[in-house]
Design a protein around this motif. Structure first.
Motif, PDB file in Angstrom:
ATOM      1  N   THR A  14      -9.042  19.755  19.313  1.00  0.00           N
ATOM      2  CA  THR A  14     -10.401  19.068  19.938  1.00  0.00           C
ATOM      3  C   THR A  14     -11.310  18.158  19.331  1.00  0.00           C
ATOM      4  OG1 THR A  14     -11.381  20.918  18.393  1.00  0.00           O
ATOM      5  CG2 THR A  14     -10.702  21.411  20.911  1.00  0.00           C
ATOM      6  N   LYS A  99     -18.153  26.782  11.244  1.00  0.00           N
ATOM      7  CA  LYS A  99     -16.892  26.580  10.687  1.00  0.00           C
ATOM      8  C   LYS A  99     -16.763  27.122   9.334  1.00  0.00           C
ATOM      9  CE  LYS A  99     -14.465  23.083  13.279  1.00  0.00           C
ATOM     10  NZ  LYS A  99     -14.050  21.770  13.568  1.00  0.00           N
ATOM     11  N   ASN A 173     -14.451  30.328  23.555  1.00  0.00           N
ATOM     12  CA  ASN A 173     -13.970  28.903  23.526  1.00  0.00           C
ATOM     13  C   ASN A 173     -12.483  28.964  23.435  1.00  0.00           C
ATOM     14  OD1 ASN A 173     -13.196  26.268  23.364  1.00  0.00           O
ATOM     15  ND2 ASN A 173     -14.347  26.057  21.280  1.00  0.00           N
ATOM     16  N   ARG A 371      -8.168  22.365  29.303  1.00  0.00           N
ATOM     17  CA  ARG A 371      -9.774  22.593  29.213  1.00  0.00           C
ATOM     18  C   ARG A 371     -10.495  21.692  29.449  1.00  0.00           C
ATOM     19  NH1 ARG A 371     -12.788  23.676  23.253  1.00  0.00           N
ATOM     20  NH2 ARG A 371     -13.107  21.492  23.675  1.00  0.00           N
TER      21      ARG A 371
HETATM   22  N1  GLU Z   1     -15.793  23.631  18.967  1.00  0.00           N
HETATM   23  C1  GLU Z   1     -15.720  22.413  19.794  1.00  0.00           C
HETATM   24  C2  GLU Z   1     -14.569  22.227  20.342  1.00  0.00           C
HETATM   25  O1  GLU Z   1     -13.743  23.260  20.665  1.00  0.00           O
HETATM   26  C3  GLU Z   1     -15.988  21.243  18.772  1.00  0.00           C
HETATM   27  C4  GLU Z   1     -14.815  20.643  18.190  1.00  0.00           C
HETATM   28  C5  GLU Z   1     -14.392  21.558  16.860  1.00  0.00           C
HETATM   29  O2  GLU Z   1     -15.067  21.862  16.113  1.00  0.00           O
HETATM   30  O3  GLU Z   1     -13.276  22.017  17.056  1.00  0.00           O
HETATM   31  O4  GLU Z   1     -14.351  21.436  21.101  1.00  0.00           O
END
Ligand code: GLU
Ligand code: PMP
Length: 396
Positions: A14, A99, A173, A371
């Motif tokens: 991502t 995170k 997500n 996505r």
């Molecule tokens: N969580 C968001 C995404 O899935 C931001 C990028 C990441 O931290 O993975 O795009």
């Protein structure tokens, strides 16, 4: 020579797509980016003002490693106000984004070989974080027909003697799907019966549509609350991705352990960002609602438009700012010289030919889908979908 542990960690796809779009734009290419997993809004002014004041006041030193007492109190007020949950500052650990909260959690609960159940499609970082903590990610598939949600029956079949935790990400997500109170109760009951933790990632809590409201699984009973680690943060709710503030709410023993870990690993999250987060949680919440409404309008448009394009389809997500677009009808075809065998092939062709960036479903364990994030302006959404339509009609 790299360690075994680090060699099995894949980069974040991502974040990689975001990087790629930035590079293409810097080279002068007109790319529409549906990759971004962050709100396109600026952080509200009263939050910025609190940070400026913190600097001017000299609030620039180390704070307690797990966060200031004032911010933890603000988090407790939020959990009471929004989720009906009673926590004290001793239950809260503030980290450098959700995170870090997740990494702390897996490190605190996993012994080598312990299993953590990850419903798929999943956010790309979960399996890697579990592996870093010496745990074993156990992928539990779901289907589009069931709105990408697992059932308690699926869960019963997946739980073993080694199950240490389940990840629950609602709204999810990448799917945007939300579990109902009844579903949460049933999941909670099983967690109590089989004695595993629930890592409840509630980062998209504020982005829910159609008048539906969020329920934290920790609120279904005291026993479930004791086994739940709530993961939340300011990145998505208050457009604060760059500030890096996330937090956990858990039982005292886990909170203490995670605070200890953090005291050696990173120390406190940025002192100024902590003051900003306090203002975000305690200040007016109208700004959150304005962003939510805008996301809802974009979602409605995007879903309708995708379902009107021949060869594509998608479910209507209830939350977050992502749509999982089913592209499986393109498999086995050739588009502009590209053989489309999987979602990666589709993404590559779409980016190269139509200059539209989407994230391949493969990283989410969902081949057959890509996505799209609608955390971008309506103008971009319209243009991006026009390009996708032309691409599929072979008019590019
Ligand atoms: N969580 C968001 C995404 O899935 C931001 C990028 C990441 O931290 O993975 O795009
Ligand atoms: N959980 C989920 C499901 C996410 O999509 C994200 C987005 N980056 C995070 C956690 C982490 O957010 P942050 O570290 O910015 O607080």
């Amino acid at each position: 020579m790299l360690s075994e542990k680090i060699r099995i960690i894949a980069p974040s796809p991502t974040l990689a797509i975001d990087e790629k779009v930035k590079i293409m734009r810097a080279e002068g290419v007109d790319v529409i980016g549906f990759g971004a997993g962050q709100p396109d809004f600026d952080t509200p002014d009263h939050i910025k003002a609190a940070a400026i004041k913190a600097i001017e006041d000299g609030f620039t030193k180390y704070t307690p490693a797990s966060g200031t007492k004032e911010l933890k109190e603000a988090v407790c007020r939020k959990l009471k106000r929004d989720n009906g949950l009673d926590y004290t500052p001793a239950n809260i650990v503030v980290s450098n984004g959700a995170k870090q909260s997740l990494v702390n959690t897996f490190t605190a609960i996993c012994n080598p070989g312990d299993e953590v159940i990850v419903p798929a499609p999943y956010w790309v970082s979960y399996p890697e974080m579990i592996k870093l903590a010496d745990g074993v990610p156990v992928i539990m598939p779901t289907t589009e027909e069931n709105n990408f949600k697992f059932t308690v029956e699926d869960l019963k079949k997946t739980v073993t003697d080694r199950t240490r935790a389940l990840i629950l990400n609602s709204p999810s997500n990448p799917t945007g799907m939300l579990y109902t109170v009844e579903e949460l109760k049933a999941i909670g009951e099983l967690a109590v019966e089989k004695d595993f933790y629930i890592v409840s990632d509630e980062i998209y809590e504020k982005l829910i549509y159609d008048g539906v409201s969020h329920v934290s699984i920790a609120s279904v009973s005291e026993e479930v609350k004791d086994r739940t680690i709530i993961i939340n943060g300011l990145s998505k709710s208050h457009a604060m991705t760059g500030w890096r503030i996330g937090y956990t709410a858990s039982n005292n023993a886990l909170a203490k352990a995670m605070g200890n870990l953090q005291s050696h690993q990173t120390s406190n999250p940025n002192s100024i960002a902590q003051k900003a987060a306090e203002a975000a949680l305690d200040g007016e919440q109208e700004c959150v609602e304005i962003m939510r409404k805008t996301f809802e309008e974009r979602r409605n448009y995007m879903v309708e438009r995708i379902n009107s394009i021949e060869g594509l389809s998608c479910k209507k997500p209830t939350g977050a700012f992502y749509v999982m677009m089913n592209i499986s009808k393109c498999f086995g075809t050739e588009l502009y010289g590209y053989q489309i065998q999987n979602s990666d092939d589709f993404c590559e062709a779409l980016l190269e030919v139509a200059k539209v960036a989407v994230v391949s479903g493969i990283g989410f364990c969902a081949d057959g889908f890509v996505r799209l994030s609608y955390a971008t302006s309506m103008k971009n959404i319209e243009e991006g979908l026009n390009r996708i339509e032309k691409f599929l009609k072979k008019e590019c």
